[in-house]
Design an enzyme around this catalytic site. Sequence first.
Site, short mmCIF file in Angstrom:
data_model
loop_
_atom_site.label_atom_id
_atom_site.label_comp_id
_atom_site.label_asym_id
_atom_site.label_seq_id
_atom_site.Cartn_x
_atom_site.Cartn_y
_atom_site.Cartn_z
N GLY A 175 2.91 -1.27 4.18
CA GLY A 175 2.99 0.15 3.88
C GLY A 175 4.42 0.55 3.56
O GLY A 175 4.94 0.29 2.47
N GLY A 176 5.08 1.17 4.53
CA GLY A 176 6.41 1.74 4.35
C GLY A 176 7.40 0.84 3.62
O GLY A 176 8.08 1.28 2.68
N ASN A 187 0.88 -1.17 0.00
CA ASN A 187 0.00 0.00 0.00
C ASN A 187 0.91 1.22 0.00
O ASN A 187 1.53 1.53 1.02
CB ASN A 187 -0.90 -0.02 1.25
CG ASN A 187 -1.79 1.21 1.32
OD1 ASN A 187 -1.83 2.03 0.40
ND2 ASN A 187 -2.51 1.33 2.43
N TRP A 188 0.99 1.86 -1.15
CA TRP A 188 1.93 2.99 -1.27
C TRP A 188 1.41 4.25 -0.58
O TRP A 188 2.15 5.21 -0.42
CB TRP A 188 2.21 3.28 -2.75
CG TRP A 188 2.94 2.19 -3.47
CD1 TRP A 188 3.39 1.00 -2.93
CD2 TRP A 188 3.32 2.16 -4.85
NE1 TRP A 188 4.02 0.24 -3.89
CE2 TRP A 188 3.98 0.94 -5.09
CE3 TRP A 188 3.15 3.05 -5.92
CZ2 TRP A 188 4.49 0.58 -6.33
CZ3 TRP A 188 3.64 2.70 -7.17
CH2 TRP A 188 4.31 1.49 -7.38
N LYS A 189 0.12 4.23 -0.23
CA LYS A 189 -0.51 5.40 0.40
C LYS A 189 -0.26 6.65 -0.46
O LYS A 189 -0.23 6.55 -1.68
CB LYS A 189 -0.01 5.56 1.85
CG LYS A 189 -0.17 4.24 2.64
CD LYS A 189 0.02 4.39 4.12
CE LYS A 189 -0.18 3.04 4.80
NZ LYS A 189 -0.09 3.08 6.25
N GLY A 226 2.78 1.98 10.79
CA GLY A 226 3.75 3.07 10.67
C GLY A 226 4.47 3.40 11.97
O GLY A 226 5.12 4.43 12.08
N HIS A 277 -9.52 1.19 5.04
CA HIS A 277 -8.24 1.37 5.73
C HIS A 277 -8.44 2.29 6.93
O HIS A 277 -9.23 3.23 6.87
CB HIS A 277 -7.21 1.98 4.76
CG HIS A 277 -5.81 1.88 5.29
ND1 HIS A 277 -5.35 2.74 6.25
CD2 HIS A 277 -4.81 1.01 5.03
CE1 HIS A 277 -4.10 2.40 6.55
NE2 HIS A 277 -3.74 1.35 5.82
N SER A 293 3.56 -2.48 10.10
CA SER A 293 5.02 -2.56 10.24
C SER A 293 5.61 -3.91 9.82
O SER A 293 6.54 -4.41 10.44
CB SER A 293 5.44 -2.21 11.67
OG SER A 293 5.08 -0.87 11.97
N GLU A 346 -5.28 -5.02 10.31
CA GLU A 346 -4.22 -4.03 10.52
C GLU A 346 -4.43 -3.32 11.86
O GLU A 346 -5.19 -2.35 11.94
CB GLU A 346 -4.26 -2.98 9.40
CG GLU A 346 -4.08 -3.57 8.02
CD GLU A 346 -3.51 -2.55 7.04
OE1 GLU A 346 -2.51 -2.87 6.40
OE2 GLU A 346 -4.06 -1.44 6.94
N GLU A 375 -6.78 4.62 8.03
CA GLU A 375 -6.54 6.05 7.73
C GLU A 375 -7.77 6.69 7.08
O GLU A 375 -8.07 7.85 7.31
CB GLU A 375 -5.28 6.19 6.85
CG GLU A 375 -4.03 5.89 7.67
CD GLU A 375 -2.88 5.27 6.89
OE1 GLU A 375 -2.88 5.34 5.64
OE2 GLU A 375 -1.98 4.70 7.53
P1 13P Z 1 3.13 0.14 7.55
O1 13P Z 1 3.61 -1.13 6.95
O2 13P Z 1 3.88 1.35 7.09
O3 13P Z 1 3.04 0.03 9.06
O4 13P Z 1 1.63 0.37 7.04
C1 13P Z 1 0.71 -0.67 7.11
C2 13P Z 1 -0.50 -0.29 6.38
O5 13P Z 1 -1.23 0.61 6.76
C3 13P Z 1 -0.79 -0.98 5.12
O6 13P Z 1 -2.04 -0.67 4.63
#
Ligand code: 13P
Length: 252
Positions: free
Chosen positions: A235-236, A10-12, A174, A96, A214, A168, A98
């Site tokens: 994510g990251g 997920n590149w956000k 994050g 998600h 993470s 999640e 967020e």
């Molecule tokens: P991180 O891997 O950066 O913690 O993010 C997880 C996430 O929200 C994937 O959708």
Amino acid sequence: MSRQKIAAGNWKMNLDLEEGLQLARTISHMEIPMDVNVILGIPYVYLKSALDMLLHVPRVDVAAQNCHQAESGAFTGEVSASMLESISCPYVIIGHSERRMYFGEDSKILAEKVDKALEHDLRVIFCCGESLQTRKAGEQNSYVTQQLKESLSHLSQKQMKSIIIAYEPIWAIGTGETASPEQAQEMHLEIRNHLRESFGDEVADQMEILYGGSVKAANAKSIFGQDDVDGGLVGGASLDAEQFQTIIKSFS
Ligand code: 13P
């Protein structure tokens, strides 16, 4: 039918066009095990370019990170499921944390988004997960199953086969803090048991449940090694080609 192994990124809201396509290109040249599927959650603006680039690359698919619940209309700035269908985008991430936190998307809106996405033949990666406060109170299991009930319980068994769940925990997103493999397995089993009660054995046994929060090259193997963990939503670490390659190869 057995469950797929899925490494989803997920590149956000990261990377510009050039950086995004460069990363997609690098991933398209990676060695991806025959039994692993990669899904890249890409920003809308270069979703179509990435789709075109990855069209003939086996086992690498693309997801939108959101879609609107309405079919069309006066919703300035929004993107509909039918628009995603029209560019042959196969997946969409819905729910998600967020989106829930910063954009006020509640369970009812998310249920509508899921319906709209399925109507347009998109497969849905549906996210759920508890806050730190909820976990500290020991209420994470009922909280997460309630999220699933509120947004998915109206679906048919057939529709459920187009859903992938991503667990999640918000406290692990994050933050560098990850659920332990045991914590992930415990929740994934809880989710699968809930699916079994609500939709029966076939759905429960076939549905993929991904862990997100993470996930890194260093911990992917121990998390993916759990019985009810079918992969990750990353994510990251999915922005770093080298780490993502290691994660893709972390299934046993
Ligand atoms: P991180 O891997 O950066 O913690 O993010 C997880 C996430 O929200 C994937 O959708």
